[in-house]
Motif scaffolding. Structure first.
Motif, PDB file in Angstrom:
ATOM      1  N   SER A   9       0.581   3.602  -3.415  1.00 47.31           N
ATOM      2  CA  SER A   9      -0.151   4.936  -2.970  1.00 47.31           C
ATOM      3  C   SER A   9       0.657   6.319  -3.225  1.00 47.31           C
ATOM      4  O   SER A   9       0.422   7.171  -4.019  1.00 47.31           O
ATOM      5  CB  SER A   9      -0.732   5.079  -1.660  1.00 47.31           C
ATOM      6  OG  SER A   9       0.360   4.927  -0.673  1.00 47.31           O
ATOM      7  N   SER A  48       0.754  -1.195  -0.015  1.00 47.60           N
ATOM      8  CA  SER A  48      -0.030  -0.062  -0.015  1.00 47.60           C
ATOM      9  C   SER A  48       0.832   1.256   0.081  1.00 47.60           C
ATOM     10  O   SER A  48       0.382   2.323  -0.663  1.00 47.60           O
ATOM     11  CB  SER A  48      -0.847  -0.155   1.225  1.00 47.60           C
ATOM     12  OG  SER A  48      -0.152   0.002   2.686  1.00 47.60           O
ATOM     13  N   HIS A  51     -13.281  -1.397   0.188  1.00 45.69           N
ATOM     14  CA  HIS A  51     -11.949  -1.163   0.374  1.00 45.69           C
ATOM     15  C   HIS A  51     -11.331  -2.121   1.695  1.00 45.69           C
ATOM     16  O   HIS A  51     -12.088  -2.392   2.443  1.00 45.69           O
ATOM     17  CB  HIS A  51     -11.701   0.122   0.549  1.00 45.69           C
ATOM     18  CG  HIS A  51     -12.236   1.249  -0.277  1.00 45.69           C
ATOM     19  ND1 HIS A  51     -12.718   2.471   0.163  1.00 45.69           N
ATOM     20  CD2 HIS A  51     -12.539   0.919  -1.718  1.00 45.69           C
ATOM     21  CE1 HIS A  51     -13.187   2.957  -0.829  1.00 45.69           C
ATOM     22  NE2 HIS A  51     -13.140   2.154  -2.183  1.00 45.69           N
ATOM     23  N   ARG A  52     -10.104  -2.467   1.240  1.00 43.51           N
ATOM     24  CA  ARG A  52      -9.458  -3.183   2.430  1.00 43.51           C
ATOM     25  C   ARG A  52      -8.838  -1.862   3.187  1.00 43.51           C
ATOM     26  O   ARG A  52      -8.720  -1.175   2.516  1.00 43.51           O
ATOM     27  CB  ARG A  52      -8.476  -4.082   1.921  1.00 43.51           C
ATOM     28  CG  ARG A  52      -9.062  -5.319   1.313  1.00 43.51           C
ATOM     29  CD  ARG A  52      -7.959  -6.340   0.657  1.00 43.51           C
ATOM     30  NE  ARG A  52      -7.289  -6.889   1.743  1.00 43.51           N
ATOM     31  CZ  ARG A  52      -6.300  -7.767   1.481  1.00 43.51           C
ATOM     32  NH1 ARG A  52      -5.941  -8.145   0.077  1.00 43.51           N
ATOM     33  NH2 ARG A  52      -5.305  -8.182   2.357  1.00 43.51           N
ATOM     34  N   GLY A  90      -7.165  -1.422  -4.307  1.00 43.86           N
ATOM     35  CA  GLY A  90      -8.598  -1.460  -3.394  1.00 43.86           C
ATOM     36  C   GLY A  90      -8.299  -1.471  -1.931  1.00 43.86           C
ATOM     37  O   GLY A  90      -9.036  -1.784  -1.101  1.00 43.86           O
ATOM     38  N   VAL A  91      -7.041  -0.707  -1.589  1.00 42.87           N
ATOM     39  CA  VAL A  91      -6.458  -0.721  -0.304  1.00 42.87           C
ATOM     40  C   VAL A  91      -6.434   0.790   0.156  1.00 42.87           C
ATOM     41  O   VAL A  91      -5.709   1.822  -0.571  1.00 42.87           O
ATOM     42  CB  VAL A  91      -5.358  -1.331   0.227  1.00 42.87           C
ATOM     43  CG1 VAL A  91      -4.808  -1.112   1.712  1.00 42.87           C
ATOM     44  CG2 VAL A  91      -5.416  -2.935  -0.137  1.00 42.87           C
ATOM     45  N   SER A  92      -7.157   1.165   1.346  1.00 45.51           N
ATOM     46  CA  SER A  92      -7.030   2.575   1.873  1.00 45.51           C
ATOM     47  C   SER A  92      -6.337   2.500   3.115  1.00 45.51           C
ATOM     48  O   SER A  92      -6.695   1.680   3.977  1.00 45.51           O
ATOM     49  CB  SER A  92      -8.570   3.371   2.086  1.00 45.51           C
ATOM     50  OG  SER A  92      -8.369   4.558   2.681  1.00 45.51           O
ATOM     51  N   GLY A 119     -14.865   2.715   4.940  1.00 44.27           N
ATOM     52  CA  GLY A 119     -14.125   2.103   3.739  1.00 44.27           C
ATOM     53  C   GLY A 119     -14.455   0.850   3.526  1.00 44.27           C
ATOM     54  O   GLY A 119     -14.537   0.426   2.320  1.00 44.27           O
ATOM     55  N   PRO A 141      -7.837   4.924  -2.154  1.00 41.64           N
ATOM     56  CA  PRO A 141      -7.460   3.483  -2.387  1.00 41.64           C
ATOM     57  C   PRO A 141      -6.547   3.444  -3.421  1.00 41.64           C
ATOM     58  O   PRO A 141      -6.637   3.811  -4.581  1.00 41.64           O
ATOM     59  CB  PRO A 141      -9.017   2.826  -2.875  1.00 41.64           C
ATOM     60  CG  PRO A 141      -9.975   3.861  -2.447  1.00 41.64           C
ATOM     61  CD  PRO A 141      -9.261   5.185  -2.492  1.00 41.64           C
TER      62      PRO A 141
END
Length: 321
Positions: free
Chosen positions: A40, A36, A274-275, A239-241, A269, A236
């Motif tokens: 990001s 992540s 989102h994960r 798919g990850v925040s 989330g 995200p």
């Protein structure tokens, strides 16, 4: 150009974010929580360049930022690392990496005359990279901070305190910037370390405004309009925040604000599909306890390492990422 290789692994360097994302997409998608930070930060850099803004020119670093993928003998990407931190000692950040690949990366950087002043990320690869770098440069490694990556697959949101949760606006930018700085100083204090204002992710008013415009900074406002808390919830990536930073000034602590805000943003989330993940300082028992109570579970331990080389001032900074 021939890729640095030891027969088992090969390194492919990139000087731009999008080609790296194209090459690393499979490994980032395979473990998006672990990746992540790299995903990001790199996607934000790509958005910045697409908008015609090149903030790296303002950094005045003694090297060009880079990204690298590690390929195994059949050519599959098995790990990724970046060196994009805009503050001394400009540490790298790595996903889990085989020890041999970490030593190969240290040798490749040494051969081209680039001193890696710090190595952050998943253990043990990040530590192997730091120690191999120090051995080649005649320096030593200082373990700066131990961190832990957590993920929530469900969340228990505590009762809401008095007040309301709202997005930060551009009018809040100066306050948000000052709280980003205070967050890192007080995190050191809470973990029993000497506060280092130079540690952690560095921000400017411009970078804060970018975050606010992206809608990732949240504030808790008391009934009288006083702002009492800040939490970030990143866009995200795969798919990850990622939640953070989380900061409450001393005078507003003990009211359950941080627990509620992190819990509520995590709930939103997860509801959006989102994960959700976050980092904690392993030396801070308070934050670890709070997030565990919300439903976060540890996934991997990471660490920040500084490589100190006698006579090299650029290696003396903090290793935050």
């Amino acid at each position: 150009m021939a890729l640095p290789t030891d027969g088992a692994f090969a390194l492919e360097f990139f000087d731009a974010p999008q080609p790296f994302l194209d090459a690393a997409s499979d490994v980032l998608a395979a473990d998006p929580v672990m990746g992540s930070v790299i995903a990001s930060v790199t996607e934000r850099t790509a958005r910045e360049l697409a908008a015609g803004r090149g903030s790296w020119a303002e950094v005045d670093a003694p090297f060009e930022r880079w990204w690298v993928v590690v390929r195994d003998a059949p050519g599959r990407v098995v790990s990724a690392t970046m060196r994009t931190a805009p503050f001394p000692p400009h540490p790298s950040f790595s996903m889990p990496m085989p020890d041999a690949a970490a030593r190969l990366l240290a040798a490749a950087l040494h051969e081209r005359g680039e001193l890696l002043g710090g190595a952050n990320g998943a253990l043990p690869g990040a530590e192997v990279l730091a120690r191999a770098t120090a051995e080649l440069a005649g320096g030593v490694v200082v373990a700066d901070k131990a961190t832990r990556l957590w993920e929530a697959t469900s969340v228990t949101v505590p009762p809401a305190p008095e007040g309301r949760l709202r997005l930060a606006t551009e009018d809040d930018a100066a306050l948000v910037l000052s709280w980003f700085t205070a967050f890192h100083v007080e995190a050191d204090e809470q973990a029993g370390r000497e506060p280092d204002p130079a540690s952690g992710e560095h921000n400017t008013l411009d970078s804060v405004l970018v975050r606010i415009r992206e809608g990732v900074e949240w504030l808790w406002e008391l009934p009288d309009g006083t702002i009492a808390h800040l939490t970030g919830a990143g866009l995200p990536s795969y798919g990850v925040s990622r939640i953070g930073p989380v900061f409450t000034p001393r005078e507003f602590r003990g009211r359950g604000i941080a627990s509620y805000v992190v819990g509520e943003l995590t709930r939103r989330g997860l509801a959006a599909g989102h994960r959700m993940c976050l980092f904690t300082d392993r030396a801070n028992p308070t934050s670890n306890k709070i997030y565990a109570a919300l439903g976060y579970e540890p996934t991997v331990d990471m660490a920040e390492h500084v490589v100190r080389v006698p006579g090299d001032e650029s290696s003396q900074g903090a290793a935050g990422q």
